[in-house]
Design a protein around this motif. Sequence first.
Motif, short mmCIF file in Angstrom:
data_model
loop_
_atom_site.label_atom_id
_atom_site.label_comp_id
_atom_site.label_asym_id
_atom_site.label_seq_id
_atom_site.Cartn_x
_atom_site.Cartn_y
_atom_site.Cartn_z
N MET A 286 -1.96 -3.97 5.39
CA MET A 286 -2.64 -3.23 4.33
C MET A 286 -3.95 -2.65 4.84
N PRO A 287 -4.51 -1.67 4.14
CA PRO A 287 -5.67 -0.95 4.66
C PRO A 287 -6.88 -1.82 4.98
N ASP A 288 -7.09 -2.88 4.21
CA ASP A 288 -8.30 -3.69 4.41
C ASP A 288 -8.01 -5.03 5.07
N ASP B 123 0.81 -1.22 0.00
CA ASP B 123 0.00 0.00 0.00
C ASP B 123 0.85 1.28 0.00
N THR C 220 -4.08 -3.53 -1.74
CA THR C 220 -5.01 -4.03 -0.72
C THR C 220 -5.06 -5.55 -0.77
N GLN D 15 -7.81 -7.33 -1.04
CA GLN D 15 -8.73 -7.73 -2.11
C GLN D 15 -8.07 -7.65 -3.48
N GLU D 16 -7.26 -6.62 -3.69
CA GLU D 16 -6.55 -6.52 -4.97
C GLU D 16 -5.53 -7.65 -5.12
#
Length: 219
Positions: free
Chosen positions: A59-61, A11, A37, A39-40
Amino acid sequence: MASIRVLIVDDHAVFSDALATILRTEADVEVVGKGGTVQEAISLARTLQPDVVLLDVHMPDGSGIQAAAAIKKDRPQTQVVILTSDEEESVLRSAVQAGVTGYLSKHESAAQVVQAVRGAARGEALIAPYMLARLLQGLQKKAEPGPTTPLTPRELAVLREFSLGHDNETVAKTLKMSPNTVRTHVQNILSKLGVHSKLEAVSKGIREGWIRIPQEPAA
């Protein structure tokens, strides 16, 4: 010879861009995508089908460890290397259990990261000796003697060599067998133990008490 397809997931855009620039200077490496992220990471690994994923932990999520586990479940042949500043033993242990091929510090040199990508593409276990020592010593303290093992004596010998931090070539020379035979033993070990990587196999072998480690793993 086909290029090594690499996906970078971090990130921090500056770090990610710099790493991509470095890898793109290597003739045998192709950066196929970047993400930031969890999910990515999962989505891009599925669509781009990279050979190696370089993945941060935080990571952010969510956690890169979750992403690693999902990637390995969805596409076992993809090698995941954690590249992070987090060197906590608990995080390292979780990464190994998720089936990662390697765990490297962001403080490693560019040359070491490039070498790690090539090693990961070959399925080599990648971890700094001091982190390997920390991980395996922690597991050994918890290990209970386990007299029964699904592995043959030769497979156990190969697994012991991996616990020293040795690669396939070194194992072949030490045990006086061909590289192809080592690869066959590796496949059998992973299959019998139900794991995705050499690191995970070593972790399980020590946890079950099938192998013991020396005081200082080899570099």
